[in-house]
Design a protein around this motif. Structure first.
Motif, PDB file in Angstrom:
ATOM      1  N   GLU A 261       0.715  -5.986   8.142  1.00  0.00           N
ATOM      2  CA  GLU A 261       1.958  -6.739   8.112  1.00  0.00           C
ATOM      3  C   GLU A 261       2.132  -7.448   6.767  1.00  0.00           C
ATOM      4  O   GLU A 261       3.228  -7.461   6.195  1.00  0.00           O
ATOM      5  N   PHE A 262       1.050  -8.031   6.268  1.00  0.00           N
ATOM      6  CA  PHE A 262       1.090  -8.675   4.950  1.00  0.00           C
ATOM      7  C   PHE A 262       1.467  -7.665   3.876  1.00  0.00           C
ATOM      8  O   PHE A 262       2.333  -7.935   3.028  1.00  0.00           O
ATOM      9  N   CYS A 263       0.841  -6.496   3.911  1.00  0.00           N
ATOM     10  CA  CYS A 263       1.111  -5.466   2.905  1.00  0.00           C
ATOM     11  C   CYS A 263       2.544  -4.959   2.999  1.00  0.00           C
ATOM     12  O   CYS A 263       3.213  -4.730   1.977  1.00  0.00           O
ATOM     13  N   LYS A 264       3.036  -4.802   4.215  1.00  0.00           N
ATOM     14  CA  LYS A 264       4.403  -4.318   4.402  1.00  0.00           C
ATOM     15  C   LYS A 264       5.407  -5.301   3.813  1.00  0.00           C
ATOM     16  O   LYS A 264       6.348  -4.909   3.115  1.00  0.00           O
ATOM     17  N   LYS A 265       5.204  -6.593   4.069  1.00  0.00           N
ATOM     18  CA  LYS A 265       6.114  -7.616   3.568  1.00  0.00           C
ATOM     19  C   LYS A 265       6.082  -7.710   2.048  1.00  0.00           C
ATOM     20  O   LYS A 265       7.093  -8.023   1.416  1.00  0.00           O
ATOM     21  N   ARG A 266       4.907  -7.440   1.456  1.00  0.00           N
ATOM     22  CA  ARG A 266       4.759  -7.602   0.006  1.00  0.00           C
ATOM     23  C   ARG A 266       4.947  -6.293  -0.761  1.00  0.00           C
ATOM     24  O   ARG A 266       4.813  -6.259  -1.982  1.00  0.00           O
ATOM     25  N   GLY A 267       5.245  -5.200  -0.061  1.00  0.00           N
ATOM     26  CA  GLY A 267       5.429  -3.926  -0.741  1.00  0.00           C
ATOM     27  C   GLY A 267       4.145  -3.358  -1.309  1.00  0.00           C
ATOM     28  O   GLY A 267       4.130  -2.754  -2.380  1.00  0.00           O
ATOM     29  N   ILE A 268       3.049  -3.533  -0.567  1.00  0.00           N
ATOM     30  CA  ILE A 268       1.718  -3.109  -1.010  1.00  0.00           C
ATOM     31  C   ILE A 268       1.313  -1.833  -0.268  1.00  0.00           C
ATOM     32  O   ILE A 268       1.523  -1.715   0.939  1.00  0.00           O
ATOM     33  N   HIS A 269       0.741  -0.905  -1.002  1.00  0.00           N
ATOM     34  CA  HIS A 269       0.236   0.334  -0.402  1.00  0.00           C
ATOM     35  C   HIS A 269      -1.119   0.046   0.241  1.00  0.00           C
ATOM     36  O   HIS A 269      -2.059  -0.369  -0.443  1.00  0.00           O
ATOM     37  N   PHE A 270      -1.239   0.254   1.564  1.00  0.00           N
ATOM     38  CA  PHE A 270      -2.450  -0.075   2.315  1.00  0.00           C
ATOM     39  C   PHE A 270      -3.132   1.200   2.795  1.00  0.00           C
ATOM     40  O   PHE A 270      -2.487   2.102   3.330  1.00  0.00           O
ATOM     41  N   ILE A 271      -4.461   1.247   2.623  1.00  0.00           N
ATOM     42  CA  ILE A 271      -5.269   2.372   3.111  1.00  0.00           C
ATOM     43  C   ILE A 271      -6.503   1.826   3.802  1.00  0.00           C
ATOM     44  O   ILE A 271      -7.205   0.967   3.252  1.00  0.00           O
ATOM     45  N   LYS A 272      -6.774   2.300   4.981  1.00  0.00           N
ATOM     46  CA  LYS A 272      -8.006   1.974   5.696  1.00  0.00           C
ATOM     47  C   LYS A 272      -9.007   3.093   5.441  1.00  0.00           C
ATOM     48  O   LYS A 272      -8.721   4.261   5.692  1.00  0.00           O
ATOM     49  N   PRO A 278     -13.890  11.815   4.869  1.00  0.00           N
ATOM     50  CA  PRO A 278     -14.064  12.603   3.640  1.00  0.00           C
ATOM     51  C   PRO A 278     -13.433  11.880   2.448  1.00  0.00           C
ATOM     52  O   PRO A 278     -12.294  11.410   2.532  1.00  0.00           O
ATOM     53  N   LEU A 279     -14.158  11.793   1.348  1.00  0.00           N
ATOM     54  CA  LEU A 279     -13.673  11.091   0.171  1.00  0.00           C
ATOM     55  C   LEU A 279     -12.316  11.614  -0.305  1.00  0.00           C
ATOM     56  O   LEU A 279     -11.406  10.839  -0.590  1.00  0.00           O
ATOM     57  N   LEU A 280     -12.186  12.916  -0.389  1.00  0.00           N
ATOM     58  CA  LEU A 280     -10.954  13.488  -0.918  1.00  0.00           C
ATOM     59  C   LEU A 280      -9.760  13.200  -0.028  1.00  0.00           C
ATOM     60  O   LEU A 280      -8.644  13.015  -0.507  1.00  0.00           O
ATOM     61  N   LYS A 281      -9.984  13.133   1.265  1.00  0.00           N
ATOM     62  CA  LYS A 281      -8.893  12.808   2.193  1.00  0.00           C
ATOM     63  C   LYS A 281      -8.419  11.368   1.959  1.00  0.00           C
ATOM     64  O   LYS A 281      -7.213  11.101   1.927  1.00  0.00           O
ATOM     65  N   VAL A 282      -9.362  10.442   1.794  1.00  0.00           N
ATOM     66  CA  VAL A 282      -9.009   9.046   1.523  1.00  0.00           C
ATOM     67  C   VAL A 282      -8.271   8.952   0.197  1.00  0.00           C
ATOM     68  O   VAL A 282      -7.250   8.260   0.074  1.00  0.00           O
ATOM     69  N   LEU A 283      -8.764   9.636  -0.829  1.00  0.00           N
ATOM     70  CA  LEU A 283      -8.136   9.595  -2.151  1.00  0.00           C
ATOM     71  C   LEU A 283      -6.721  10.158  -2.108  1.00  0.00           C
ATOM     72  O   LEU A 283      -5.817   9.657  -2.784  1.00  0.00           O
ATOM     73  N   HIS A 284      -6.538  11.180  -1.305  1.00  0.00           N
ATOM     74  CA  HIS A 284      -5.199  11.755  -1.166  1.00  0.00           C
ATOM     75  C   HIS A 284      -4.240  10.707  -0.584  1.00  0.00           C
ATOM     76  O   HIS A 284      -3.094  10.580  -1.036  1.00  0.00           O
ATOM     77  N   HIS A 285      -4.701   9.950   0.402  1.00  0.00           N
ATOM     78  CA  HIS A 285      -3.867   8.891   0.992  1.00  0.00           C
ATOM     79  C   HIS A 285      -3.581   7.788  -0.033  1.00  0.00           C
ATOM     80  O   HIS A 285      -2.495   7.209  -0.038  1.00  0.00           O
ATOM     81  N   ILE A 286      -4.559   7.517  -0.875  1.00  0.00           N
ATOM     82  CA  ILE A 286      -4.380   6.470  -1.884  1.00  0.00           C
ATOM     83  C   ILE A 286      -3.320   6.867  -2.909  1.00  0.00           C
ATOM     84  O   ILE A 286      -2.484   6.050  -3.315  1.00  0.00           O
ATOM     85  N   LEU A 287      -3.325   8.121  -3.297  1.00  0.00           N
ATOM     86  CA  LEU A 287      -2.493   8.578  -4.418  1.00  0.00           C
ATOM     87  C   LEU A 287      -1.180   9.221  -4.007  1.00  0.00           C
ATOM     88  O   LEU A 287      -0.397   9.608  -4.875  1.00  0.00           O
ATOM     89  N   THR A 288      -0.921   9.346  -2.701  1.00  0.00           N
ATOM     90  CA  THR A 288       0.325   9.987  -2.265  1.00  0.00           C
ATOM     91  C   THR A 288       1.113   9.052  -1.389  1.00  0.00           C
ATOM     92  O   THR A 288       0.715   7.943  -1.121  1.00  0.00           O
TER      93      THR A 288
END
Length: 288
Positions: A261-272, A278-288
């Motif tokens: 909720e904090f990230c949504k209000k502040r326009g922040i990209h959030f990744i759990k 898998p590292l590459l799957k997480v990185l894909h979420h971070i960069l896309t």
């Protein structure tokens, strides 16, 4: 993975290079557009480096002499075109000291550094706990990537978690307009949200990566246990019943909802990011 060097095989680095295009797109017309300087035109620009050709690049910038030597397309990159500033903040507190969790966090941090350097961006790396512990600034060439790996490999987890104190200590640092990636478990009573707001005030686009061990989310222990806080040393005796574990799970879900909720209000990209992903799957979420 046993150590950080084990991650960065030739095969893995090749896959990371493919992700550099995603970051390039983020730094373009959409996404993190504020981080990228406008491209200067003309032939009077100062030559800086080479990077591999990607679809959509200006064919006039291909260096054909390099192609003749290596049979691979490379682009000439000029200083004015080159740099977004990528700031990487890695939580190095004791709560991150679980071996697999810390390796996972370091691997994510180093991977983003590699992708950024391949994209010809400047990388600043900050390791923090109860304030800033170590920093490595102004890395600008992919040839220096292994220096980042070595730097991260040698960093030790110590102290409590205070991102607020860290950012206050960096208050006079000239971040410039760029992207700040924050890697942390945020298992702290510190008011880290104020630090995030301060980074935004400093014209930073924020990517918040919530790094957790699987055991942080799904504890496997049951029965009578003495639990010791890694950061404060405080001990507590607990009877881990099914009901207690259910309440713990609910508390984790509530905290996740609060962060989102904090990230949504502040326009922040959030990744759990849980360390069994898998590292590459997480990185894909971070960069896309």
């Amino acid at each position: 993975m046993e150590n950080l060097n084990d991650v960065f095989t030739k095969e893995y680095l090749t896959k990371l290079e493919a992700l550099s295009l995603h970051l390039k797109q983020k730094l373009g017309a959409g996404g993190y557009s504020g981080a990228r300087k406008a491209k200067a035109q003309g032939n009077s620009l100062e030559f800086s480096d080479y990077r591999e050709y990607t679809i959509g690049d200006d064919l006039r910038r291909i260096d054909w002499n390099t192609y003749a030597r290596f049979e691979k397309l490379y682009m000439k990159v000029f200083l004015e075109e080159k740099q977004a500033t990528i700031n990487l903040f890695l939580d190095n507190s004791k709560s991150m000291s679980d071996t697999q969790k810390q390796l996972f966090a370091k691997a994510l941090t180093a991977s983003i550094a590699y992708v950024s350097l391949k994209n010809m961006d400047k990388v600043n790396l900050f390791c923090w706990g109860d304030g800033l512990q170590q920093k490595k600034l102004n890395t600008q060439s992919s040839n220096q990537f292994m220096e980042i790996v070595q730097f991260l490999s040698q960093s030790e987890q110590k102290g409590v978690t205070s991102f607020t104190k860290t950012i206050k200590e960096c208050a006079n640092f000239p971040f410039g307009r760029g992207i700040s990636f924050v890697f942390s478990d945020f298992l702290t009573e510190d008011n880290w949200k104020e630090a995030i707001k301060l980074l935004q005030y400093k014209k930073q686009e924020i990517v918040l990566v919530w790094v957790l061990a699987k055991e942080d989310v799904f504890p496997q222990q049951k029965g009578s246990l003495r639990i010791i806080d890694k950061e404060t040393g405080e001990a507590r005796d607990l009877e881990l019943t099914e009901e207690v574990l259910k309440n713990y799970q609910k508390a984790v879900e509530t905290y996740e909802a609060e962060i989102k909720e904090f990230c949504k209000k502040r326009g922040i990209h959030f990744i759990k990011a849980i360390n069994d992903m898998p590292l590459l799957k997480v990185l894909h979420h971070i960069l896309t």
